[in-house]
Design an enzyme around this catalytic site. Structure first.
Site, PDB file in Angstrom:
ATOM      1  N   ASP A   1      67.172  27.138  11.945  1.00  0.00           N
ATOM      2  CA  ASP A   1      68.042  27.017  10.602  1.00  0.00           C
ATOM      3  C   ASP A   1      68.245  25.519   9.946  1.00  0.00           C
ATOM      4  OD1 ASP A   1      68.501  29.613  10.542  1.00  0.00           O
ATOM      5  OD2 ASP A   1      70.294  29.508  11.566  1.00  0.00           O
TER       6      ASP A   1
ATOM      7  N   ARG B   1      70.743  47.123   6.718  1.00  0.00           N
ATOM      8  CA  ARG B   1      71.410  46.521   7.509  1.00  0.00           C
ATOM      9  C   ARG B   1      71.942  45.155   6.769  1.00  0.00           C
ATOM     10  NH1 ARG B   1      69.571  41.579  12.073  1.00  0.00           N
ATOM     11  NH2 ARG B   1      71.645  41.217  12.614  1.00  0.00           N
TER      12      ARG B   1
END
Length: 733
Positions: free
Chosen positions: A664, A724
């Site tokens: 990330d 989800r």
């Protein structure tokens, strides 16, 4: 020259004389105490009269009440001369008194309290060395042309006040014997003319209590009077003359100041004991009473309406003893009102709804609500609550009914501010003014039941008042005042006391000023207006969040990966529904104009927070609820939650089921599960490749926090069924 023996003999005689004098004074005092009678006129029992009797009982005064049951014909002498009816009643009563040794204390009662007992009163009366002592005033009333005829005094007030005097029966009888006036004539003028007549003044032996040792009239002297707290006792002190008056009289336009002093005198509230009368005259078993509940929201959207109705349901009061009158003029809230009535309306004895289509204004709706209770013989109380009120105390209704007061409000405040639903005082033009004790009451430093001039938002009214004193229909109407001010003005004009209690913690009031309605779940945006330890937090933060550190709720499923509860189920649902309502999901391609540079290495199907104008609110959430956890788990690291990228990701088997391994672009990442595995989807989870460690069953509302760069190379595991959702923040890139 005197011999030593002669000197001693003389000294002994002086000592004997002194003892004789003391003995005679003591006997006289005892005799006077036995013969003292307090006489007052009260044609009806007002709240002020009951306060007067309570103070008299406190000091064991014997009170004789004249005029009970009579119609008052003495006029409204607050604004015009009047009160002659009192003199007539006194004159008649004196004719029946046979004991010529009696001492009469003749005083008003609706606006009077005793501050000390008979012994001090009589001692000061004796010290005056006159047969009749009147209270004094700084202002002359009702005839100013008589000013020059008043005797000058060395120090103190020159003018007579007829609201209180003390004297021996023969002299008082002589004084009133000449009364031949009408009930509406001025008692003050009658007594003044006697006082300014030198012959009558001397014959009756009249004087004034010029320095307020016996009587304190407040009109014209408000700046001179302060409360004196000392040794579990409260007195009024005249600072100009340094005296402690025995009787305090809120004459003329000083009724509200009298009510303020009456909150303390005599010993109603002290620093040592707190409130000494708050548990007197309580009403038991309130559960058998009928009670309408009035819900109103003004023509302005209000946050957390669903929560308001949830709290209403939790009030500990038999619902089959409640009638609901719901007034709603906001179209935006029709859905919440309808849902509440559909699910729970049958629990209540009756429900009446005034909706936007009826175009009824606020004052009209409140007048109608009062009138419904007024005409309903089974209605014992009227409970008015505005929709912006947050009642946290489930026993609020029971507590208010038990107080057995004419009008009583639970104190509610706005967190972090001094705003409340009562005023401690009024300005000269009838608007808000801050009383000396306001801040202490709001902050809870002084707890009690307080007589105040204004209450709003939530209060309980005895229905008997609506059928007796408050029979006028348009109580909430005024050309110059808002509805609440008009209502309180009408209450005060009837000499009805209003109270606010802070003996318990009841709740708070919402801020509605900047509430917007252009989203599906607008309450999400209230983190700034109704923020921490308040409505937004209660609605959207996980119930166990505050126990994270104390109860060691932070889990470590993988190295340097921290897992903790942060969002409530409602928050998760609202965030998902908000994004689906917006509907502009990204295509999942590498080219992305929403981000700097326009290219995404590891794209997801998502919606950025700034697309729904939620980026500022989200950063506030990170600063308040994520940053404290970060600083605990990564000691020495302090984040500003600089977040260029916050978004909600959607995973679907036929759309984007997984996310390939990646780092990330953050110092640390927050990943919050927004729905439940096994209920909303199958599969899913997060795997950290370096540690070969997976979190395969994310808990709804729980956050995963982990470093973003270098060490925590991770992937999103495949979602095999359902949908989800996760909320992601790349913090401090």
């Amino acid at each position: 020259m005197h011999s030593i023996s002669q000197d001693l003999e003389c000294l002994q005689k002086q000592i004997e004389d002194i003892y004789i004098i003391i003995f005679l004074n003591s006997s006289t005092m005892l005799c006077l105490l036995e013969n003292l009678v307090v006489v007052t006129v009260a044609t009806k029992e007002t709240d002020g009269f009951r306060r007067f009797l309570r103070s008299a009982k406190h000091f064991n005064y014997t009170v004789k009440v004249l005029g009970r049951g009579e119609k008052w014909r003495g006029g409204n002498y607050m604004s015009a001369p009047g009160g002659g009816q009192k003199v007539r009643l006194l004159k008649t009563a004196l004719e029946e008194i046979k004991n010529e040794d009696e001492v009469i204390l003749f005083i008003d009662s609706y606006d009077v309290v005793f501050a000390s007992g008979p012994k001090e009163l009589l001692k000061k009366f004796q010290q005056s060395r006159h047969k009749v002592v009147f209270s004094s005033e700084t202002l002359i009333w009702p005839d100013r042309h008589l000013e020059d005829k008043h005797p000058h005094v060395r120090e103190g007030n020159r003018f007579l006040g007829s609201g209180g005097f003390i004297g021996y029966v023969p002299k008082v009888r002589e004084m009133v014997s000449g009364w031949t006036g009408e009930d509406g004539d001025s008692d003050q003028l009658f007594f003044t003319k006697i006082y300014i007549d030198p012959e009558k003044r001397k014959s009756i032996n009249i004087t004034l209590d010029s320095k307020c040792r016996l009587f304190q009239n407040l009109h014209g002297a408000l700046d001179e009077v302060v409360l004196k707290f000392e040794d579990s006792r409260v007195r009024a002190r005249n600072v100009l003359y340094d005296t402690l008056p025995v009787i305090v009289h809120g004459n003329g336009p000083t009724k509200l100041q009298m009510n303020y002093l009456g909150n303390y005198i005599p010993n109603t509230w002290t620093f040592e004991t707190g409130c000494t009368v708050c548990h007197e005259d309580l009403r038991v078993s309130p559960g058998t009473q009928m009670m309408p509940v009035f819900l109103s929201n003004r023509r302005q959207p209000t946050p957390f309406v669903t929560v308001f109705f949830e709290r209403l349901l939790k009030l500990q009061y038999p619902k089959n003893r409640l009638k609901l009158f719901i007034y709603n003029q906001e179209v935006h809230h029709e859905r919440q009102v309808s849902a509440f009535l559909q699910d729970h309306g049958s629990l209540y004895q009756d429900v009446k709804l005034i909706g936007p289509e009826e175009e009824m204004d606020g004052p009209a709706s409140r007048n109608l609500g009062f009138d419904m209770c007024r005409k309903d013989k089974d209605c014992d109380y009227f409970f008015s609550v505005d929709i912006e009120v947050v009642l946290k105390n489930e026993n609020t209704l029971k507590i208010l009914v038990e107080q057995n007061l004419p009008v009583v409000a639970p104190m509610i405040t706005r967190p972090g501010r001094l705003w409340s639903n009562f005023w401690g005082a009024l300005s000269a033009d009838g608007y808000y003014a801050r009383s000396e004790d306001y801040v202490d009451i709001v902050q809870g430093h002084r707890e009690g039941v307080w007589n105040v001039p204004y209450v709003s938002n939530v209060y309980l009214v005895k229905a008997s008042l609506l059928r007796s004193e408050l029979t006028e229909y348009e109580l909430f109407n005024s050309n110059i005042l808002d509805p609440d001010m008009a209502y309180c003005h009408n209450i005060r004009s009837k000499e009805i006391f209003m109270y606010v209690t802070n003996m318990h913690s009841f709740g708070r009031i919402l801020s509605t000023e900047n509430y917007q309605t252009n989203h599906l779940h607008n309450d999400l945006w209230q983190i700034f207006e109704n923020p921490l330890v308040s409505d937004w937090e209660e609605r959207y933060i996980h119930e166990n969040y505050t126990h994270i550190m104390k109860d060691k709720l932070i889990e470590t499923p993988c190295p340097d990966v921290y897992w903790f509860p942060v969002f409530s189920e409602v928050a998760c649902n609202h965030l998902v529904e908000e994004m689906e309502n917006y509907g502009k999901w990204s295509g999942g391609g590498n080219m992305d104009k929403r981000i700097q540079g326009g290219y995404e290495n590891v794209p997801t199907i998502d919606i950025h927070m700034n697309q729904v104008n939620y980026d500022k609110e989200w950063r506030k959430f990170l600063l308040e609820y994520i940053a404290p956890i970060t600083e605990k788990m990564f000691p020495g690291y302090y984040t500003t939650c600089s977040t260029p990228l916050n978004f909600v990701v959607r995973y679907k088997p036929d759309e984007q089921p997984l996310l390939v391994p990646h780092h990330d672009a953050s110092t640390f990442t927050i990943n919050i599960a927004l729905n439940s595995k096994g209920v909303d989807y199958q599969g899913g989870g997060c795997r950290f490749l370096r540690y070969n460690c997976s979190v395969k069953a994310p808990r709804k509302g729980w956050a995963l926090m982990h470093p973003g760069r270098l060490t925590h190379y991770h992937e999103g595991l495949p979602t095999t069924a359902g949908v989800r959702y996760i909320a992601v923040s790349f913090v401090d890139p």
